[in-house]
Design an enzyme around this catalytic site. Structure first.
Site, PDB file in Angstrom:
ATOM      1  CE  LYS A  30      -4.481   0.822   0.002  1.00 45.04           C
ATOM      2  NZ  LYS A  30      -5.559  -0.033  -0.523  1.00 45.04           N
TER       3      LYS A  30
HETATM    4  P1  NAD Z   1     -13.450   7.313  -3.060  1.00 42.13           P
HETATM    5  O1  NAD Z   1     -12.518   8.417  -2.777  1.00 42.13           O
HETATM    6  O2  NAD Z   1     -13.947   7.134  -4.444  1.00 42.13           O
HETATM    7  O3  NAD Z   1     -14.739   7.409  -2.109  1.00 42.13           O
HETATM    8  C1  NAD Z   1     -14.683   7.594  -0.747  1.00 42.13           C
HETATM    9  C2  NAD Z   1     -16.003   8.241  -0.350  1.00 42.13           C
HETATM   10  O4  NAD Z   1     -16.099   8.271   1.063  1.00 42.13           O
HETATM   11  C3  NAD Z   1     -16.140   9.675  -0.838  1.00 42.13           C
HETATM   12  O5  NAD Z   1     -17.437   9.869  -1.396  1.00 42.13           O
HETATM   13  C4  NAD Z   1     -16.000  10.499   0.434  1.00 42.13           C
HETATM   14  O6  NAD Z   1     -16.721  11.714   0.368  1.00 42.13           O
HETATM   15  C5  NAD Z   1     -16.587   9.542   1.446  1.00 42.13           C
HETATM   16  N1  NAD Z   1     -16.207   9.822   2.815  1.00 42.13           N
HETATM   17  C6  NAD Z   1     -14.990  10.142   3.312  1.00 42.13           C
HETATM   18  N2  NAD Z   1     -15.058  10.316   4.638  1.00 42.13           N
HETATM   19  C7  NAD Z   1     -16.350  10.082   4.985  1.00 42.13           C
HETATM   20  C8  NAD Z   1     -17.054  10.093   6.206  1.00 42.13           C
HETATM   21  N3  NAD Z   1     -16.430  10.364   7.349  1.00 42.13           N
HETATM   22  N4  NAD Z   1     -18.380   9.806   6.200  1.00 42.13           N
HETATM   23  C9  NAD Z   1     -19.020   9.507   5.044  1.00 42.13           C
HETATM   24  N5  NAD Z   1     -18.403   9.473   3.860  1.00 42.13           N
HETATM   25  C10 NAD Z   1     -17.082   9.763   3.834  1.00 42.13           C
HETATM   26  O7  NAD Z   1     -12.727   6.007  -2.532  1.00 42.13           O
HETATM   27  P2  NAD Z   1     -13.025   4.486  -2.865  1.00 42.13           P
HETATM   28  O8  NAD Z   1     -12.021   4.060  -3.865  1.00 42.13           O
HETATM   29  O9  NAD Z   1     -14.462   4.284  -3.124  1.00 42.13           O
HETATM   30  O10 NAD Z   1     -12.594   3.822  -1.488  1.00 42.13           O
HETATM   31  C11 NAD Z   1     -13.504   3.719  -0.394  1.00 42.13           C
HETATM   32  C12 NAD Z   1     -13.060   2.590   0.509  1.00 42.13           C
HETATM   33  O11 NAD Z   1     -13.019   1.396  -0.265  1.00 42.13           O
HETATM   34  C13 NAD Z   1     -11.659   2.747   1.110  1.00 42.13           C
HETATM   35  O12 NAD Z   1     -11.634   2.165   2.395  1.00 42.13           O
HETATM   36  C14 NAD Z   1     -10.789   1.966   0.164  1.00 42.13           C
HETATM   37  O13 NAD Z   1      -9.593   1.529   0.767  1.00 42.13           O
HETATM   38  C15 NAD Z   1     -11.732   0.822  -0.143  1.00 42.13           C
HETATM   39  N6  NAD Z   1     -11.389   0.099  -1.357  1.00 42.13           N
HETATM   40  C16 NAD Z   1     -11.396   0.725  -2.575  1.00 42.13           C
HETATM   41  C17 NAD Z   1     -11.024  -0.011  -3.690  1.00 42.13           C
HETATM   42  C18 NAD Z   1     -11.049   0.593  -5.068  1.00 42.13           C
HETATM   43  O14 NAD Z   1     -10.722  -0.122  -6.026  1.00 42.13           O
HETATM   44  N7  NAD Z   1     -11.442   1.836  -5.237  1.00 42.13           N
HETATM   45  C19 NAD Z   1     -10.660  -1.351  -3.579  1.00 42.13           C
HETATM   46  C20 NAD Z   1     -10.696  -1.952  -2.326  1.00 42.13           C
HETATM   47  C21 NAD Z   1     -11.053  -1.217  -1.226  1.00 42.13           C
END
Ligand code: NAD
Length: 421
Positions: free
Chosen positions: A111
């Site tokens: 990461k």
């Molecule tokens: P992203 O940036 O697209 O979305 C994150 C969202 O969470 C945003 O809409 C943001 O406004 C919201 N957010 C942040 N803080 C918040 C809070 N306190 N309350 C409510 N909403 C809040 O990111 P993503 O890629 O969708 O990632 C989200 C989660 O999924 C993370 O934990 C990431 O590690 C995990 N994840 C993502 C992927 C991927 O391929 N994108 C893969 C595995 C895991």
């Protein structure tokens, strides 16, 4: 004014270590094996100086952690967020190792993270930050060594800048150095929606197991970003009612079900969910306590903790985010009989399609979207079945079952390779 959900301070790396110990105990792993696979193999901390638009240089702290290369090259996303710390990156890298093993793809875990506020930075500043960060970690990344991908507040454009910076240094294009790239640069069809789609497939499997119909099922999504919005869209298409969602700007609700395609367009246009027509604002802490069939935490770590876990009234929790439940919350929710689809299973669709992208780049042969979805569905549903089997046969919570599957596969690999020191 509504604020984002309060996040209780808890060290995600401590939680990752705790879950490893539970799984290793249940597997009766010998100490030598534990010592070999528990800790990160390599940690790089770099200082990233960036010229800001005002002409001044600003310093950013940044990290790349490779937790394991036992089963293949290290693999994991890069996060840009003001709360990034080395411990958070170590936790996320550790989870990547077990996650890749749960879905049985030939990668280890890694990461990266940069402590910055991307929302307050211009595109030019983000590009300069990305290129300088890439140069700093360049000696330890590569298609056969460690392959970054997007995570919170990074996207396909960020990956294009990394691919370019890496390639110009080597003198020829090397698309396989990152995944989650734009399609025109060797990205895979279906990668952008892969995490949300994988979440959806595991929810389908869980509902089938529990005898819960998806049509008419009520869903709450915390974090309407990439993973959360796509899972919401697919659930909406399957006839579920998404009754509340939130992002960092606020939370909204409509008991009759939000119009998810319209909400996605609204968020694209305005950058937020709050103010969406045909919805009412609610407090973020209320959102997690709404009565629903499926709760999807899809934002950041430690969202559900010992102070609010008792208020959760969902039947199923699908962890789209990494580490959204603390170990204390796990215990409370387990005692309440909530069915958990743990993060290293639930959100593994992203890294699975990243693996497909890497394979396509290596072979210079690209697949149809349907091939990607069909293979992803097979991988996710097989992994769900494998985890469920351990959960049922060993009478352990789903989180421990998933960790047992992941840790067990890495332990087997290290023993086959030989305990070399
Ligand atoms: P992203 O940036 O697209 O979305 C994150 C969202 O969470 C945003 O809409 C943001 O406004 C919201 N957010 C942040 N803080 C918040 C809070 N306190 N309350 C409510 N909403 C809040 O990111 P993503 O890629 O969708 O990632 C989200 C989660 O999924 C993370 O934990 C990431 O590690 C995990 N994840 C993502 C992927 C991927 O391929 N994108 C893969 C595995 C895991």
């Amino acid at each position: 004014m509504l604020t984002a959900t309060a996040v209780v301070e808890r060290n995600a790396y401590t939680a990752a270590m705790e879950n490893f110990d539970h799984a290793a105990d249940a597997l009766e792993l010998v100490d030598d094996v534990r010592e070999m696979i528990k800790y990160p193999e390599r940690i790089l901390t770099v200082g990233v100086p960036v010229r800001m638009d005002n002409g001044r240089i600003r310093h950013f702290d940044a990290y790349r952690v490779q937790h394991s290369t036992v089963r293949g090259p290290a693999k994991g996303g890069i996060r840009y967020h003001p709360n990034v710390t080395l411990d958070e990156v170590k936790a996320l890298a550790t989870w990547m190792t077990w996650k890749c093993a749960v879905v049985n793809i030939p990668f280890g875990g890694a990461k990266g993270g940069v402590t910055c506020s991307p929302k307050d930075m211009s595109a030019g500043e983000l590009e300069r930050l990305t290129r300088r960060y890439t140069s700093a970690i360049l000696p330890i990344i590569g298609p056969d060594i460690d392959i970054p991908a997007p995570d919170v507040y990074t996207n396909s454009q960020t990956m294009a800048w990394i691919m370019d910076t890496y390639s110009v240094t080597k003198g020829y294009p090397i698309p396989g150095v990152v995944t989650g790239k734009p399609i025109s640069l060797g990205g895979s069809l279906g990668r952008n929606e892969a995490t949300g789609r994988g979440v959806f497939y595991t929810i389908q499997s869980a509902c089938q197991h529990l005898g819960l119909g998806l049509r008419g099922a009520t869903v709450v999504v915390q974090g309407f970003g990439n993973a959360g919005s796509i899972a919401a869209q697919l659930l909406h298409d399957a006839g579920a009612l998404v009754i509340a969602v939130s992002d960092s700007t606020g939370s909204i609700r409509n008991n009759k079900g939000l119009d998810i395609p319209a909400l996605i367009s609204y968020k694209e246009a305005t950058g937020k969910v709050s103010g969406f027509p045909e919805s009412e604002p609610i407090f973020p802490q209320e959102l997690l306590g709404l009565e629903c069939d499926i709760l999807i935490p899809a934002a950041l770590e430690n969202t559900v903790h010992e102070e609010n876990a008792m208020r959760v009234r969902a039947k199923v929790i699908a962890e789209a985010a990494n580490g959204p439940l603390t170990p204390e919350a796990d215990r409370i929710l387990d005692s309440k009989g909530v069915f958990l689809i743990p993060d290293i299973l639930c959100n593994a669709g992203g890294v699975t399609v990243s693996y497909f992208e890497w394979v396509q780049d290596e072979q210079h042969l690209f697949w149809e979207a349907k091939d990607v979805y069909d293979r992803l569905e097979r991988v996710m549903k097989t992994a769900f079945k494998d985890v469920l089997k351990i959960h049922q046969q060993r009478h352990v919570p789903m989180r421990i079952a998933a960790n047992m599957l992941g840790v067990g596969r890495v332990a087997e690999a290290i023993q086959l390779r030989g305990l070399y020191p």
